[in-house]
Design an enzyme around this catalytic site. Structure first.
Site, PDB file in Angstrom:
ATOM      1  N   LYS A 176       0.863  -1.184   0.000  1.00  0.00           N
ATOM      2  CA  LYS A 176       0.000   0.000   0.000  1.00  0.00           C
ATOM      3  C   LYS A 176       0.900   1.234   0.000  1.00  0.00           C
ATOM      4  O   LYS A 176       1.513   1.588   1.013  1.00  0.00           O
ATOM      5  CB  LYS A 176      -0.924   0.043   1.218  1.00  0.00           C
ATOM      6  CG  LYS A 176      -2.057   1.044   0.938  1.00  0.00           C
ATOM      7  CD  LYS A 176      -2.611   1.753   2.116  1.00  0.00           C
ATOM      8  CE  LYS A 176      -1.803   2.847   2.712  1.00  0.00           C
ATOM      9  NZ  LYS A 176      -1.656   4.055   1.880  1.00  0.00           N
ATOM     10  N   GLU A 252      10.390   1.454  10.233  1.00  0.00           N
ATOM     11  CA  GLU A 252      11.362   2.512   9.912  1.00  0.00           C
ATOM     12  C   GLU A 252      10.626   3.822  10.087  1.00  0.00           C
ATOM     13  O   GLU A 252       9.760   4.163   9.275  1.00  0.00           O
ATOM     14  CB  GLU A 252      11.853   2.372   8.467  1.00  0.00           C
ATOM     15  CG  GLU A 252      12.591   1.083   8.164  1.00  0.00           C
ATOM     16  CD  GLU A 252      13.978   1.020   8.793  1.00  0.00           C
ATOM     17  OE1 GLU A 252      14.466   2.067   9.268  1.00  0.00           O
ATOM     18  OE2 GLU A 252      14.549  -0.085   8.828  1.00  0.00           O
ATOM     19  N   CYS A 286      13.797  11.443   6.117  1.00  0.00           N
ATOM     20  CA  CYS A 286      13.843  11.012   7.518  1.00  0.00           C
ATOM     21  C   CYS A 286      15.217  11.259   8.113  1.00  0.00           C
ATOM     22  O   CYS A 286      15.365  11.497   9.298  1.00  0.00           O
ATOM     23  CB  CYS A 286      13.475   9.531   7.608  1.00  0.00           C
ATOM     24  SG  CYS A 286      14.447   8.493   6.511  1.00  0.00           S
ATOM     25  N   GLU A 380       9.964  16.446  14.451  1.00  0.00           N
ATOM     26  CA  GLU A 380      10.370  16.298  13.052  1.00  0.00           C
ATOM     27  C   GLU A 380       9.563  17.283  12.204  1.00  0.00           C
ATOM     28  O   GLU A 380       8.343  17.175  12.128  1.00  0.00           O
ATOM     29  CB  GLU A 380      10.084  14.861  12.595  1.00  0.00           C
ATOM     30  CG  GLU A 380      10.589  14.574  11.202  1.00  0.00           C
ATOM     31  CD  GLU A 380      10.289  13.146  10.769  1.00  0.00           C
ATOM     32  OE1 GLU A 380       9.188  12.640  11.064  1.00  0.00           O
ATOM     33  OE2 GLU A 380      11.160  12.543  10.109  1.00  0.00           O
TER      34      GLU A 380
HETATM   35  P1  NAD Z   1       2.601   8.380   7.589  1.00  0.00           P
HETATM   36  O1  NAD Z   1       2.899   7.604   8.818  1.00  0.00           O
HETATM   37  O2  NAD Z   1       1.581   9.451   7.678  1.00  0.00           O
HETATM   38  O3  NAD Z   1       2.111   7.417   6.424  1.00  0.00           O
HETATM   39  C1  NAD Z   1       2.910   6.363   5.947  1.00  0.00           C
HETATM   40  C2  NAD Z   1       2.029   5.295   5.357  1.00  0.00           C
HETATM   41  O4  NAD Z   1       1.242   4.720   6.389  1.00  0.00           O
HETATM   42  C3  NAD Z   1       1.048   5.798   4.302  1.00  0.00           C
HETATM   43  O5  NAD Z   1       0.957   4.834   3.286  1.00  0.00           O
HETATM   44  C4  NAD Z   1      -0.252   5.886   5.079  1.00  0.00           C
HETATM   45  O6  NAD Z   1      -1.407   5.759   4.277  1.00  0.00           O
HETATM   46  C5  NAD Z   1      -0.109   4.706   6.015  1.00  0.00           C
HETATM   47  N1  NAD Z   1      -0.907   4.780   7.239  1.00  0.00           N
HETATM   48  C6  NAD Z   1      -1.215   5.886   7.968  1.00  0.00           C
HETATM   49  N2  NAD Z   1      -1.951   5.529   9.058  1.00  0.00           N
HETATM   50  C7  NAD Z   1      -2.090   4.183   9.007  1.00  0.00           C
HETATM   51  C8  NAD Z   1      -2.746   3.229   9.841  1.00  0.00           C
HETATM   52  N3  NAD Z   1      -3.408   3.588  10.945  1.00  0.00           N
HETATM   53  N4  NAD Z   1      -2.685   1.926   9.491  1.00  0.00           N
HETATM   54  C9  NAD Z   1      -2.022   1.543   8.386  1.00  0.00           C
HETATM   55  N5  NAD Z   1      -1.406   2.395   7.551  1.00  0.00           N
HETATM   56  C10 NAD Z   1      -1.422   3.705   7.855  1.00  0.00           C
HETATM   57  O7  NAD Z   1       3.994   8.956   7.083  1.00  0.00           O
HETATM   58  P2  NAD Z   1       4.240   9.904   5.819  1.00  0.00           P
HETATM   59  O8  NAD Z   1       3.798  11.282   6.173  1.00  0.00           O
HETATM   60  O9  NAD Z   1       3.725   9.269   4.581  1.00  0.00           O
HETATM   61  O10 NAD Z   1       5.834   9.853   5.700  1.00  0.00           O
HETATM   62  C11 NAD Z   1       6.683  10.690   6.388  1.00  0.00           C
HETATM   63  C12 NAD Z   1       7.279   9.994   7.600  1.00  0.00           C
HETATM   64  O11 NAD Z   1       8.006   8.828   7.196  1.00  0.00           O
HETATM   65  C13 NAD Z   1       8.278  10.852   8.341  1.00  0.00           C
HETATM   66  O12 NAD Z   1       8.077  10.708   9.723  1.00  0.00           O
HETATM   67  C14 NAD Z   1       9.623  10.242   7.936  1.00  0.00           C
HETATM   68  O13 NAD Z   1      10.671  10.464   8.839  1.00  0.00           O
HETATM   69  C15 NAD Z   1       9.272   8.803   7.848  1.00  0.00           C
HETATM   70  N6  NAD Z   1      10.267   8.090   7.049  1.00  0.00           N
HETATM   71  C16 NAD Z   1      11.130   7.227   7.662  1.00  0.00           C
HETATM   72  C17 NAD Z   1      12.112   6.580   6.931  1.00  0.00           C
HETATM   73  C18 NAD Z   1      13.077   5.627   7.578  1.00  0.00           C
HETATM   74  O14 NAD Z   1      13.757   4.917   6.860  1.00  0.00           O
HETATM   75  N7  NAD Z   1      13.163   5.584   8.903  1.00  0.00           N
HETATM   76  C19 NAD Z   1      12.203   6.798   5.555  1.00  0.00           C
HETATM   77  C20 NAD Z   1      11.316   7.683   4.954  1.00  0.00           C
HETATM   78  C21 NAD Z   1      10.342   8.321   5.711  1.00  0.00           C
END
Ligand code: NAD
Length: 477
Positions: A176, A252, A286, A380
């Site tokens: 997804k 992650e 990130c 962040e």
């Molecule tokens: P997000 O957590 O809002 O969403 C990520 C994914 O999770 C999306 O596909 C979203 O639809 C899904 N999602 C959201 N709520 C959910 C739930 N309750 N159940 C299942 N799926 C759900 O994050 P974002 O805004 O898309 O991405 C940015 C974040 O990702 C930042 O915090 C960034 O630091 C982190 N990130 C981490 C890494 C790493 O390697 N550690 C890499 C890239 C991004």
């Protein structure tokens, strides 16, 4: 608006069961550019059933590693051949400069597939010598159906870090992608089919998180692994869903990368990498080096050069080759980052450079004078905003870095080998870069401490997660 992206389920591109769609908005012109199938629980159920069937009955987990390797390499070839389409999809979905998407994300996505295909094909099991009456060995069996949930900041590249090892080790996948960056996932799954990867092995379902496709996928009783990249708070919700079904989960999560510049740093190198760390992908990384700690002796010179380099960055249309900073990814994300921008002075900081630009753009912003407790330093921001804080001693720098709840990564610039090794040993983070940033070797562990995650990806770490290691103990009569 002409483009349409469906789910990919059991080898077919399909609309949602309920017929719903959502639009993907181009953050540069703020207009819809694509229509996307809007999935929910019924679509997830179909996709998981397809992946389950492909795993339980299909050829994929039963192929030799060599057979899977050659299909995944063909897939990687097609990623390169279709790089322009993939890169433009990410640019239009989330505003990443096209030159970066084409020059970095496409080749790295293909390389990720190649690496994990090769790694799995070359891997060995272990033999545990015991005595002449027993033979003990281990094998790594595919785990089953993998649920992969990805964020929007490096859409295809982050998806490949999940899908590639999962496929290489013989699993089937339901991906997804983020709702803000759906298009490249559909293109990837189309290419996987074209490469000959069997139907049902790599499925994609679009939709949102809570009460939508994301939640339905993580709560499915028919999945065997969850691999998630996204915000730390979403990670907590997903870990709870995984706990309910006792499904292993890899998280992650968010970061607040610290960057220590010591007095003895090579200043040209430190400025160049620090700019890269703070502003690549408009700071939506990130790993972004958003907390700059600069030793007092080098501070005036470093600050002057860092601010000048930030001001020289080209902000504009992400489709122009010269653009280095595009818009923030969406209206919602711009609103969040802007809240931090608007509250800099209220938090006690002053702006050395940076301003609101056109549309959803904020130019590279450098802040000084914030206290350690300021939200800008603890939370962040995920945008082109970096804070600069002076320090005097090594101990003080280490304490400042480790004070964050996040522990994904840190950078350090010094010409002193002893300082580099000693400080690297004391930082509570998953990755330390010395005199560089963002160099990733896929054999090495990647992941975060504290609020930045649970588990590690890469090489054997991915093998441990995407397989069921099995011990076979045989008595020889
Ligand atoms: P997000 O957590 O809002 O969403 C990520 C994914 O999770 C999306 O596909 C979203 O639809 C899904 N999602 C959201 N709520 C959910 C739930 N309750 N159940 C299942 N799926 C759900 O994050 P974002 O805004 O898309 O991405 C940015 C974040 O990702 C930042 O915090 C960034 O630091 C982190 N990130 C981490 C890494 C790493 O390697 N550690 C890499 C890239 C991004």
């Amino acid at each position: 608006m002409t483009e349409r992206y469906g789910h990919i389920i059991d080898g077919h591109e399909v609309e949602s069961t309920l017929g719903h769609q959502f639009q993907s908005i181009d953050p540069y012109d703020q207009k819809p550019w694509a229509e996307v199938a809007f999935g929910g629980a019924p679509d997830v159920d179909r996709a998981v059933a397809a992946a389950r069937h492909a795993f339980d009955e299909g050829p994929w987990p039963r192929m030799t590693h060599e057979e899977r390797r050659s299909l995944i390499h063909r897939f990687a070839d097609l990623i390169i051949e279709n790089g322009a389409e993939l890169a433009l999809a990410d640019t239009r979905d989330m505003g990443k400069p096209y030159a970066q998407a084409l020059g970095n994300d496409v080749p790295r996505t293909a390389a990720n597939f190649r690496f994990f295909a090769d790694h799995a094909a070359l891997a060995t099991g272990d033999v545990y010598p015991r005595d002449d009456r027993h033979h003990l060995y281990s094998s790594y069996d595919p785990a089953g159906v993998v649920a992969a949930i990805a964020p929007w900041n490096f859409p295809m590249m982050l998806e490949s870090w999940k899908v590639a090892p999962a496929l290489a080790w013989g699993n089937t996948v339901v991906l997804k992608p983020a709702e803000d960056s759906p298009a490249s996932a559909t293109i990837l799954a189309r290419l996987a089919l074209e490469a000959g990867i069997p139907a049902g092995v790599f499925n994609v379902v679009h939709g949102y998180g809570p009460d939508s496709a994301g939640q339905a996928l993580t709560e499915s009783p028919f999945i065997d692994r969850i691999t998630f990249t996204g915000e730390s708070n979403t990670g907590r919700v997903i870990a709870a869903a995984a706990a309910k079904n006792l499904v292993p989960v890899s998280l992650e999560l968010g970061g607040k990368g610290a960057n220590i510049v010591f007095d003895d740093a090579d200043i040209d190198n430190a400025v160049e990498w620090s700019i890269n760390a703070a502003f690549t992908n408009t700071g939506q990384v990130c790993l972004a080096g958003s907390r700059l700690y600069v030793q007092r002796g080098i501070l005036p010179e470093f600050k002057r050069r860092f601010v000048a380099a930030a001001e020289a960055m080209v902000v504009g249309d992400p489709k122009d080759d010269s653009t280095q900073i595009g818009p923030l990814s969406s209206d919602e994300h711009y609103t969040k980052v802007r809240r931090y921008f608007d509250s800099i002075e209220q938090a006690g900081g002053s702006i050395d450079t940076g301003r609101l630009g056109d549309g959803w753009t904020i130019t590279p912003t450098v802040i000084s004078g914030l206290s350690e407790e300021a939200p800008h330093l603890r939370e962040e921001i995920f945008g082109p905003i970096v804070s600069m804080t002076p320090f005097d001693t090594v101990d003080e720098a280490v304490r400042l870095v480790n004070a964050s709840p996040f522990g994904l990564n840190a950078m350090m610039f010094t010409e002193n080998l002893s300082t580099a090794h000693k400080v690297a040993g004391r930082l509570r983070v998953g990755t330390v870069w010395v005199n560089c940033f963002f160099i990733r070797d896929l054999r090495a562990p990647f992941g975060g401490a504290g609020d930045s995650g649970v588990g590690r990806e890469g090489g054997n770490f991915s093998r441990e997660f995407f397989t069921e290691p099995k011990a076979v103990v045989m008595q020889l009569n």
